[in-house]
Motif scaffolding. Structure first.
Motif, PDB file in Angstrom:
ATOM      1  N   TYR A  95      50.562 -39.798  40.465  1.00 45.98           N
ATOM      2  CA  TYR A  95      51.495 -40.013  40.086  1.00 45.98           C
ATOM      3  C   TYR A  95      52.407 -40.930  40.050  1.00 45.98           C
ATOM      4  O   TYR A  95      53.354 -41.113  38.700  1.00 45.98           O
ATOM      5  CB  TYR A  95      52.202 -39.590  42.074  1.00 45.98           C
ATOM      6  CG  TYR A  95      51.561 -38.358  42.961  1.00 45.98           C
ATOM      7  CD1 TYR A  95      52.280 -36.674  42.828  1.00 45.98           C
ATOM      8  CD2 TYR A  95      50.560 -38.070  42.863  1.00 45.98           C
ATOM      9  CE1 TYR A  95      52.147 -36.207  42.621  1.00 45.98           C
ATOM     10  CE2 TYR A  95      50.121 -36.900  43.494  1.00 45.98           C
ATOM     11  CZ  TYR A  95      50.452 -35.757  43.507  1.00 45.98           C
ATOM     12  OH  TYR A  95      50.636 -34.831  44.100  1.00 45.98           O
ATOM     13  N   ARG A  96      51.967 -41.930  39.914  1.00 48.97           N
ATOM     14  CA  ARG A  96      52.666 -43.647  38.940  1.00 48.97           C
ATOM     15  C   ARG A  96      52.463 -43.232  37.545  1.00 48.97           C
ATOM     16  O   ARG A  96      53.539 -43.508  36.814  1.00 48.97           O
ATOM     17  CB  ARG A  96      51.565 -44.719  39.808  1.00 48.97           C
ATOM     18  CG  ARG A  96      52.340 -45.220  40.857  1.00 48.97           C
ATOM     19  CD  ARG A  96      51.278 -46.011  41.521  1.00 48.97           C
ATOM     20  NE  ARG A  96      51.878 -46.598  42.546  1.00 48.97           N
ATOM     21  CZ  ARG A  96      53.241 -47.813  42.902  1.00 48.97           C
ATOM     22  NH1 ARG A  96      53.943 -48.081  42.216  1.00 48.97           N
ATOM     23  NH2 ARG A  96      53.888 -47.845  44.351  1.00 48.97           N
TER      24      ARG A  96
ATOM     25  N   ARG B 176      60.756 -45.274  49.788  1.00 50.69           N
ATOM     26  CA  ARG B 176      59.747 -44.490  49.457  1.00 50.69           C
ATOM     27  C   ARG B 176      59.570 -43.897  50.244  1.00 50.69           C
ATOM     28  O   ARG B 176      59.787 -42.573  50.402  1.00 50.69           O
ATOM     29  CB  ARG B 176      59.401 -45.355  48.647  1.00 50.69           C
ATOM     30  CG  ARG B 176      58.471 -45.235  47.511  1.00 50.69           C
ATOM     31  CD  ARG B 176      58.123 -45.558  46.450  1.00 50.69           C
ATOM     32  NE  ARG B 176      57.189 -46.627  47.003  1.00 50.69           N
ATOM     33  CZ  ARG B 176      55.531 -46.904  47.404  1.00 50.69           C
ATOM     34  NH1 ARG B 176      55.694 -45.880  46.849  1.00 50.69           N
ATOM     35  NH2 ARG B 176      55.549 -47.923  47.184  1.00 50.69           N
TER      36      ARG B 176
ATOM     37  N   ARG C  97      48.935 -38.664  49.854  1.00 52.95           N
ATOM     38  CA  ARG C  97      50.585 -38.429  50.697  1.00 52.95           C
ATOM     39  C   ARG C  97      49.927 -36.971  51.591  1.00 52.95           C
ATOM     40  O   ARG C  97      50.464 -36.297  52.138  1.00 52.95           O
ATOM     41  CB  ARG C  97      51.607 -38.796  50.238  1.00 52.95           C
ATOM     42  CG  ARG C  97      52.326 -39.423  49.699  1.00 52.95           C
ATOM     43  CD  ARG C  97      52.199 -40.422  51.009  1.00 52.95           C
ATOM     44  NE  ARG C  97      53.382 -41.724  50.451  1.00 52.95           N
ATOM     45  CZ  ARG C  97      52.369 -43.260  49.511  1.00 52.95           C
ATOM     46  NH1 ARG C  97      51.177 -42.485  48.861  1.00 52.95           N
ATOM     47  NH2 ARG C  97      52.879 -44.038  49.542  1.00 52.95           N
ATOM     48  N   ASP C  98      49.291 -36.715  50.750  1.00 53.01           N
ATOM     49  CA  ASP C  98      49.042 -34.943  51.013  1.00 53.01           C
ATOM     50  C   ASP C  98      47.751 -34.654  51.037  1.00 53.01           C
ATOM     51  O   ASP C  98      47.001 -33.014  50.741  1.00 53.01           O
ATOM     52  CB  ASP C  98      49.689 -34.078  50.396  1.00 53.01           C
ATOM     53  CG  ASP C  98      49.245 -33.917  48.613  1.00 53.01           C
ATOM     54  OD1 ASP C  98      49.021 -34.899  48.135  1.00 53.01           O
ATOM     55  OD2 ASP C  98      49.801 -33.476  47.856  1.00 53.01           O
TER      56      ASP C  98
ATOM     57  N   ARG D 291      61.044 -34.804  50.961  1.00 55.36           N
ATOM     58  CA  ARG D 291      61.026 -33.474  50.107  1.00 55.36           C
ATOM     59  C   ARG D 291      60.707 -32.125  50.786  1.00 55.36           C
ATOM     60  O   ARG D 291      59.181 -31.987  51.291  1.00 55.36           O
ATOM     61  CB  ARG D 291      60.008 -34.114  48.841  1.00 55.36           C
ATOM     62  CG  ARG D 291      58.437 -34.326  49.101  1.00 55.36           C
ATOM     63  CD  ARG D 291      58.078 -34.587  48.202  1.00 55.36           C
ATOM     64  NE  ARG D 291      56.639 -34.756  48.780  1.00 55.36           N
ATOM     65  CZ  ARG D 291      56.221 -35.672  48.698  1.00 55.36           C
ATOM     66  NH1 ARG D 291      56.438 -36.753  47.754  1.00 55.36           N
ATOM     67  NH2 ARG D 291      54.611 -35.793  49.052  1.00 55.36           N
TER      68      ARG D 291
ATOM     69  N   ARG E  54      53.261 -31.162  41.604  1.00 55.67           N
ATOM     70  CA  ARG E  54      51.938 -31.671  42.467  1.00 55.67           C
ATOM     71  C   ARG E  54      51.012 -30.526  41.724  1.00 55.67           C
ATOM     72  O   ARG E  54      49.937 -30.538  41.974  1.00 55.67           O
ATOM     73  CB  ARG E  54      52.637 -30.969  43.675  1.00 55.67           C
ATOM     74  CG  ARG E  54      54.171 -31.925  43.457  1.00 55.67           C
ATOM     75  CD  ARG E  54      54.369 -32.553  45.187  1.00 55.67           C
ATOM     76  NE  ARG E  54      53.463 -32.671  45.675  1.00 55.67           N
ATOM     77  CZ  ARG E  54      53.137 -33.941  46.202  1.00 55.67           C
ATOM     78  NH1 ARG E  54      53.961 -35.266  45.391  1.00 55.67           N
ATOM     79  NH2 ARG E  54      52.311 -34.788  46.901  1.00 55.67           N
TER      80      ARG E  54
ATOM     81  N   ASP F   9      60.262 -39.726  50.578  1.00 57.55           N
ATOM     82  CA  ASP F   9      58.519 -38.727  50.184  1.00 57.55           C
ATOM     83  C   ASP F   9      57.866 -37.975  51.575  1.00 57.55           C
ATOM     84  O   ASP F   9      57.354 -36.973  51.614  1.00 57.55           O
ATOM     85  CB  ASP F   9      57.055 -39.841  50.399  1.00 57.55           C
ATOM     86  CG  ASP F   9      56.929 -40.388  48.913  1.00 57.55           C
ATOM     87  OD1 ASP F   9      57.387 -40.227  48.006  1.00 57.55           O
ATOM     88  OD2 ASP F   9      56.594 -41.375  48.819  1.00 57.55           O
TER      89      ASP F   9
ATOM     90  N   SER G 142      57.200 -37.075  41.091  1.00 61.36           N
ATOM     91  CA  SER G 142      56.504 -36.506  42.363  1.00 61.36           C
ATOM     92  C   SER G 142      57.052 -35.502  43.564  1.00 61.36           C
ATOM     93  O   SER G 142      56.545 -34.345  44.217  1.00 61.36           O
ATOM     94  CB  SER G 142      56.011 -37.893  43.544  1.00 61.36           C
ATOM     95  OG  SER G 142      55.731 -38.871  43.599  1.00 61.36           O
TER      96      SER G 142
ATOM     97  N   THR H  71      45.213 -41.394  44.494  1.00 64.42           N
ATOM     98  CA  THR H  71      46.041 -39.797  44.121  1.00 64.42           C
ATOM     99  C   THR H  71      47.220 -40.691  43.349  1.00 64.42           C
ATOM    100  O   THR H  71      47.851 -39.904  42.799  1.00 64.42           O
ATOM    101  CB  THR H  71      45.856 -38.890  44.697  1.00 64.42           C
ATOM    102  OG1 THR H  71      46.937 -39.170  46.226  1.00 64.42           O
ATOM    103  CG2 THR H  71      44.447 -37.906  44.837  1.00 64.42           C
TER     104      THR H  71
HETATM  105  N1  LIG Z   1      49.222 -37.300  47.374  1.00 62.63           N
HETATM  106  C1  LIG Z   1      50.043 -38.207  47.115  1.00 62.63           C
HETATM  107  C2  LIG Z   1      50.373 -39.467  46.765  1.00 62.63           C
HETATM  108  C3  LIG Z   1      50.882 -40.712  45.746  1.00 62.63           C
HETATM  109  N2  LIG Z   1      52.272 -39.248  45.778  1.00 62.63           N
HETATM  110  C4  LIG Z   1      53.193 -40.576  45.626  1.00 62.63           C
HETATM  111  C5  LIG Z   1      54.651 -40.710  46.720  1.00 62.63           C
HETATM  112  C6  LIG Z   1      54.024 -42.194  46.745  1.00 62.63           C
HETATM  113  O1  LIG Z   1      55.858 -42.617  46.441  1.00 62.63           O
HETATM  114  C7  LIG Z   1      53.654 -42.543  45.262  1.00 62.63           C
HETATM  115  C8  LIG Z   1      53.421 -43.094  44.428  1.00 62.63           C
HETATM  116  O2  LIG Z   1      51.909 -43.858  45.209  1.00 62.63           O
HETATM  117  P1  LIG Z   1      51.111 -45.164  46.280  1.00 62.63           P
HETATM  118  O3  LIG Z   1      50.750 -45.618  44.817  1.00 62.63           O
HETATM  119  O4  LIG Z   1      52.092 -45.751  47.189  1.00 62.63           O
HETATM  120  O5  LIG Z   1      50.387 -44.566  47.408  1.00 62.63           O
HETATM  121  O6  LIG Z   1      53.185 -41.160  44.863  1.00 62.63           O
HETATM  122  C9  LIG Z   1      52.292 -38.707  45.656  1.00 62.63           C
HETATM  123  O7  LIG Z   1      53.661 -37.556  45.788  1.00 62.63           O
HETATM  124  N3  LIG Z   1      50.709 -37.642  46.659  1.00 62.63           N
END
Ligand SMILES: Nc1ccn([C@H]2C[C@H](O)[C@@H](COP(=O)(O)O)O2)c(=O)n1
Ligand SMILES: Nc1ncnc2c1ncn2[C@@H]1O[C@H](COP(=O)(O)OP(=O)(O)OP(=O)(O)O)[C@@H](O)[C@H]1O
Length: 234
Positions: free
Chosen positions: A42-43, A184, A138-139, A191, A112, A188, A106, A38
């Protein structure tokens, strides 16, 4: 609790560089499951905003456009893909520009809402069509799939995470890498909208002293145990 007629969901959250993607892919490959990154979604949305010249520090500007791009996620753990409006952006979304701005995008509630909706659709399709799916972010344990029978919160010390990530991107600047991960994580976790948190019913797995193979074996064990519990209960 989820039934055995549909595929299993394994939900994995954790801070940056804790090993979520590598572990999730490994588990999915071992057990024939689908895999959803996921963070890549977001990226991808962040890449599109930047490409359009949107000021991503302006939450209202981001919110007004979140539904515009078409995101397509490929969930084969051997070859996961991410495309925006039909363009493969797998390389672009790992660039510094996207990494520096993804936390801002994000944090916007409309971002979201849009992505969680899409993630749930992908999960539902995978459960109907396959043995199930490993979803990481993350969620996932808190918002996207709180009913998942396997919920994990993966951690590792900041030093271990920075050392692993530095090796991956071939830099000797481990301190700089650690500062970036920590920045980061702070954004994260602080927020208002769905911050990174561990719920009481998620199993915390500290991987600091474990290699990737050991972590995958542990998670496969938890998944197998959950599957046999669900089957026995029916
Ligand atoms: N479920 C998620 C996944 C990712 N994010 C946001 C926060 C992270 O810094 C960014 C990039 O994720 P990564 O590639 O480092 O796993 O995306 C989020 O808010 N919720
Ligand atoms: N247990 C482990 N032991 C050693 N290296 C590991 C372990 N788990 C993951 N790694 C390595 O650490 C790096 C970061 O892992 P990975 O990308 O899976 O983390 P992540 O949590 O998904 O990160 P991000 O949230 O930033 O996407 C990768 O190079 C991966 O191969």
């Amino acid at each position: 609790m989820q039934g055995s007629t549909e595929g299993i969901v394994i939900a994995i959250d954790g801070p940056s560089g804790s090993g979520k993607s590598s572990t999730s892919r490994g588990v999915a490959k071992e057990r024939g499951l689908r895999y959803l990154d996921t963070g890549a979604m977001y990226r991808a949305l962040t890449w599109w905003m930047l490409d359009q010249g949107v000021d991503v520090s302006d939450a209202a500007a981001v919110a007004a456009l979140v539904d515009r791009p078409v995101l397509t996620m490929g969930t084969d753990p051997d070859a996961p893909t991410v495309a925006v409006d039909g363009r493969d952006v797998a390389v672009e979304i790992r660039g510094k520009d996207v990494t520096d701005n993804v936390s801002a995008v994000s944090a916007v509630p409309e971002t979201r809402e849009r992505l969680v909706r899409t993630q749930r659709e992908i999960i539902a399709a995978a459960r109907a069509e396959s043995e199930g799916i490993v979803v990481e972010g993350r969620d996932i344990t808190t918002v996207v799939a709180p009913e998942a029978p396997v919920k994990l919160f993966l951690t590792a010390s900041a030093e271990a995470r920075a050392t692993r990530r530095s090796k991956e991107v071939r830099t000797t600047d481990v301190a700089g890498t650690q500062a970036d991960l920590t920045r980061r994580d702070a954004l994260d976790s602080s927020r208002k909208a769905s911050p990174l948190t561990r719920t009481a019913d998620a199993t915390e797995l500290d991987t600091t002293g474990l290699d990737l193979g050991q972590v995958i074996t542990l998670v496969v064990g938890l998944a197998d145990a959950a599957r046999s519990t669900v089957t026995a209960a029916e």
